[in-house]
Design a protein around this motif. Structure first.
Motif, mmCIF file in Angstrom:
data_model
loop_
_atom_site.group_PDB
_atom_site.id
_atom_site.type_symbol
_atom_site.label_atom_id
_atom_site.label_comp_id
_atom_site.label_asym_id
_atom_site.label_seq_id
_atom_site.Cartn_x
_atom_site.Cartn_y
_atom_site.Cartn_z
ATOM 1 N N ASP B 35 -2.593 -10.749 11.058
ATOM 2 C CA ASP B 35 -1.182 -10.781 10.645
ATOM 3 C C ASP B 35 -1.169 -11.063 9.144
ATOM 4 O O ASP B 35 -0.808 -12.162 8.706
ATOM 5 C CB ASP B 35 -0.420 -11.851 11.426
ATOM 6 N N GLU B 37 0.576 -10.235 6.683
ATOM 7 C CA GLU B 37 1.821 -10.527 5.955
ATOM 8 C C GLU B 37 2.190 -11.999 6.053
ATOM 9 O O GLU B 37 2.879 -12.531 5.183
ATOM 10 C CB GLU B 37 2.969 -9.683 6.513
ATOM 11 N N ALA B 38 1.782 -12.637 7.108
ATOM 12 C CA ALA B 38 2.079 -14.070 7.281
ATOM 13 C C ALA B 38 1.006 -14.703 8.156
ATOM 14 O O ALA B 38 1.273 -15.114 9.277
ATOM 15 C CB ALA B 38 3.466 -14.258 7.905
ATOM 16 N N PHE B 79 3.805 11.168 0.379
ATOM 17 C CA PHE B 79 4.478 9.883 0.211
ATOM 18 C C PHE B 79 5.178 9.739 -1.137
ATOM 19 O O PHE B 79 5.547 8.636 -1.532
ATOM 20 C CB PHE B 79 3.466 8.750 0.424
ATOM 21 N N PHE B 92 3.481 6.540 -8.686
ATOM 22 C CA PHE B 92 4.175 5.365 -8.156
ATOM 23 C C PHE B 92 3.158 4.607 -7.301
ATOM 24 O O PHE B 92 2.987 4.907 -6.115
ATOM 25 C CB PHE B 92 5.385 5.800 -7.331
ATOM 26 N N GLU B 94 2.874 1.832 -5.745
ATOM 27 C CA GLU B 94 3.198 1.149 -4.495
ATOM 28 C C GLU B 94 3.473 2.126 -3.350
ATOM 29 O O GLU B 94 3.511 1.727 -2.193
ATOM 30 C CB GLU B 94 4.377 0.183 -4.691
ATOM 31 N N MET B 95 3.685 3.408 -3.678
ATOM 32 C CA MET B 95 3.920 4.391 -2.629
ATOM 33 C C MET B 95 2.617 4.941 -2.062
ATOM 34 O O MET B 95 2.599 5.567 -1.010
ATOM 35 C CB MET B 95 4.732 5.582 -3.168
ATOM 36 N N GLU B 120 -6.079 -10.554 -0.270
ATOM 37 C CA GLU B 120 -7.417 -11.139 -0.241
ATOM 38 C C GLU B 120 -7.917 -11.285 1.182
ATOM 39 O O GLU B 120 -7.155 -11.302 2.147
ATOM 40 C CB GLU B 120 -7.466 -12.473 -0.994
ATOM 41 N N ARG B 135 -4.805 -11.801 3.686
ATOM 42 C CA ARG B 135 -3.474 -12.223 3.232
ATOM 43 C C ARG B 135 -2.992 -11.211 2.215
ATOM 44 O O ARG B 135 -3.606 -11.038 1.166
ATOM 45 C CB ARG B 135 -3.504 -13.627 2.626
ATOM 46 N N ILE B 138 1.626 -10.686 -2.523
ATOM 47 C CA ILE B 138 3.084 -10.732 -2.450
ATOM 48 C C ILE B 138 3.641 -9.494 -3.145
ATOM 49 O O ILE B 138 3.273 -9.186 -4.281
ATOM 50 C CB ILE B 138 3.626 -12.024 -3.069
ATOM 51 N N ALA B 141 3.509 -3.604 0.169
ATOM 52 C CA ALA B 141 4.313 -3.151 1.306
ATOM 53 C C ALA B 141 3.472 -2.690 2.489
ATOM 54 O O ALA B 141 3.982 -2.575 3.593
ATOM 55 C CB ALA B 141 5.240 -2.022 0.871
#
Lengths: 143, 291
Positions: B35, B37-38, B79, B92, B94-95, B120, B135, B138, B141
């Motif tokens: 997980d 993202e968190a 994308f 781009f 992040e795409m 990381e 992790r 931040i 996406a």
């Protein structure tokens, strides 16, 4: 005057301006001198999970537009339009295409300096775990 | 064997169950928190860190001086990560999904390999168990590219023959599927509420095409209603365990303790769950393929 793209959902000068830029149904590409137009579908962008704004920007740039009149433009679309040298006019969603073009021709508009919509698309978390302590740091010695 | 602890709905108790299973597992086992993202499994297992590294994905970097605006790159990209906008070649970052297609098709060398940080990878040991987690950076996406690297890194810290328990992300989209796709058994943790039942139904639909054995753990049993049980009956998916709604469990959780360690009644439940899971993986004579 060079061509303008206006987001809307039907090929008519009396159509309402579509507030969405990236996910607009299509764009009327108008020659402001003669008020003649063509209609450019935006289905390719609408079909994308993310990146609709970038795709829509490419579409109207390839259609030869040098300005876009619309409602809301997100950050990536703004970046793409700016790179392509397209003037951006936002917050015109309550007008018809014809009214928007007349305002543009009369100079009665403000060119946008920054996006007026947040990044979106892509989904996001369906529900965080109860723990979530690691989010944004703060996980004890592991952060 | 590999067990993925997943759920449709978030906050049902995936980490509670995963941490408890690791705690009681009778054989050598590794723990992996996917997980990204968190991540929170470490908050309960309190592993000793051995190492960490940053993870990157290859993305294109534009060299406009060489671009002839042929659009081969933007035509291949699904994308909108690379575009020719008028006379500007634009990436781009992040795409980008990191497929490398644009780098492969550019005839002019106008795109070069660059990188985007994904987050990381952190590893260590929790008691006797090798432990690994990812992790996300931040703002990043996409989870699956980092998850793939965490999974690949596992082979460096844990011997291949030991068992593995995966704490999966919530939901039923790409990250969740990515976390369960290599498992031998999928454990779905739910709660007996309408929301729990609805999302459990989504999880059945999302994971059934993977063709893996699935079982359900009902957490906070005793609250709500019986829709999850009826759903499991209809779908012929076994309820493997029920964990009661109990203040002692919430207290242990809030103190960052492994619930199966802190609450004796839960220990028994999770031990029984572990035995059932091991039995689910025991290959029938014809399907020795699993190994």
């Amino acid at each position: 005057m060079s061509k303008i793209a206006i987001s809307c959902d039907e090929p008519s000068l009396d159509a309402q301006v579509d507030p969405r830029f990236g996910r607009a149904a299509g764009f009327l590409i108008v020659d402001p001198d003669t008020m003649t137009f063509t209609y450019q579908e935006n289905g390719q962008a609408q079909a994308m999970a993310r990146g609709a704004g970038i795709q829509a920007a490419e579409t109207i740039i390839r259609a030869g537009a040098r300005a876009v009149l619309t409602g809301y433009v997100g950050p990536k679309a703004f970046q793409a339009l700016s790179a392509g040298g397209v003037q951006i006019v936002q917050d015109l969603a309550n007008l018809t295409v014809r009214q928007a073009v007349e305002r543009y021709k009369a100079g009665d508009i403000a060119l946008a300096q920054e996006p007026n919509s947040q990044a979106h698309g892509g989904g996001g978390r369906p529900g965080a775990g109860m723990g979530g302590g690691g989010r944004g740091g703060g996980g004890g010695r592991w952060r | 064997m590999k067990i993925a602890v997943a759920s449709g709905k978030g906050g049902t108790g995936k980490t509670t169950v995963a941490a408890s299973l690791i705690h009681v597992w009778p054989d050598p086992v590794a723990a992996m928190d996917l997980d990204v993202e968190a991540p929170n499994l470490h908050l309960f297992l309190h592993p000793e860190e051995i190492g960490r590294c940053r993870a990157f994905m290859e993305i294109p970097e534009p060299d406009e001086s060489r671009c002839t605006f042929c659009r081969k790159c933007s035509d291949i990209c699904q994308f909108a990560a690379v575009k020719v906008l008028g006379e500007v070649l634009m990436v781009f970052p992040e795409m980008c999904h990191g497929c490398g297609g644009c780098l492969a098709v550019c005839p002019e060398g106008a795109l070069r390999p660059g990188k985007r940080e994904l987050g990381e990878i952190i590893w260590g040991t929790a008691g006797a168990a090798p432990f690994i987690m990812g992790r996300s950076r931040i703002g990043e996406a996409m989870s699956p590219p980092l998850m793939r690297q965490v999974k690949a890194h596992l082979s460096r810290i844990a011997p291949p023959q030991i068992d593995l328990i995966i704490d999966a992300p919530p939901g039923v989209s790409c990250p969740a599927v990515n976390a369960v796709m290599d498992a031998d058994v999928i454990v779905l943790v739910t709660e007996p509420t309408p929301f729990g039942a609805f999302d459990l139904g989504l999880a059945f639909k999302a994971f059934a095409p993977l063709g893996k054995p699935m079982g359900v753990v009902v957490n906070r049993a005793g609250i709500g209603e019986d829709a999850v049980y009826r759903l499991c009956e209809r779908q012929k998916i076994a309820v493997l365990a029920e964990i009661p709604y109990d203040r002692a469990i919430a207290e242990a959780y809030a103190e960052g303790r492994v619930v199966a360690d802190a609450v004796p009644a839960v220990r028994g439940i999770v031990e029984a769950l572990a035995r059932q899971l091991q039995a689910m993986d025991r290959p029938a004579p014809k399907e020795v393929l699993h190994g």
